[in-house]
Design an enzyme around this catalytic site. Sequence first.
Site, mmCIF file in Angstrom:
data_model
loop_
_atom_site.group_PDB
_atom_site.id
_atom_site.type_symbol
_atom_site.label_atom_id
_atom_site.label_comp_id
_atom_site.label_asym_id
_atom_site.label_seq_id
_atom_site.Cartn_x
_atom_site.Cartn_y
_atom_site.Cartn_z
ATOM 1 N N ILE A 14 102.333 -104.058 -75.947
ATOM 2 C CA ILE A 14 101.414 -104.898 -77.026
ATOM 3 C C ILE A 14 102.129 -105.132 -78.215
ATOM 4 O O ILE A 14 102.407 -104.407 -78.851
ATOM 5 C CB ILE A 14 100.381 -103.918 -77.325
ATOM 6 C CG1 ILE A 14 99.372 -103.599 -76.218
ATOM 7 C CG2 ILE A 14 99.434 -104.602 -78.489
ATOM 8 C CD1 ILE A 14 98.130 -102.694 -76.586
ATOM 9 N N HIS A 15 102.739 -106.346 -78.155
ATOM 10 C CA HIS A 15 103.659 -106.888 -79.213
ATOM 11 C C HIS A 15 102.548 -107.952 -80.035
ATOM 12 O O HIS A 15 101.500 -107.808 -79.975
ATOM 13 C CB HIS A 15 104.521 -107.765 -78.832
ATOM 14 C CG HIS A 15 104.179 -108.900 -77.752
ATOM 15 N ND1 HIS A 15 103.928 -110.067 -78.022
ATOM 16 C CD2 HIS A 15 104.353 -108.990 -76.058
ATOM 17 C CE1 HIS A 15 103.785 -110.873 -77.076
ATOM 18 N NE2 HIS A 15 103.833 -110.039 -75.899
ATOM 19 N N ALA A 16 103.175 -108.716 -81.144
ATOM 20 C CA ALA A 16 102.377 -109.262 -82.091
ATOM 21 C C ALA A 16 101.286 -110.356 -81.381
ATOM 22 O O ALA A 16 100.108 -110.187 -81.859
ATOM 23 C CB ALA A 16 103.343 -110.001 -82.817
#
Length: 88
Positions: A14-16
């Site tokens: 879960i990145h930006a």
Amino acid sequence: MISKNYIITAADGIHARPATALVKLTKRFKATISMKKGERTVKINSLLNILSLAAKGGDTITIIVDGEDEVGALVAIDIFFHDELKHL
């Protein structure tokens, strides 16, 4: 209050971009929505809160939903984790 465990299937975790999409999704609901990884729990009302968990591919997280529209919120989050996360 209801909760459900998810294994992060996106290799990048879960990145930006998915974190932003998750914040936007959860703002549609009145319920309080939190994410737990290990011993740490954060509310999903802020991009920084989500990113601070550093959820990577293969990690297990728990979504906790509490409020009047908790069932609808969990259904939307379930769709997010099973269908949308891998495309972001």
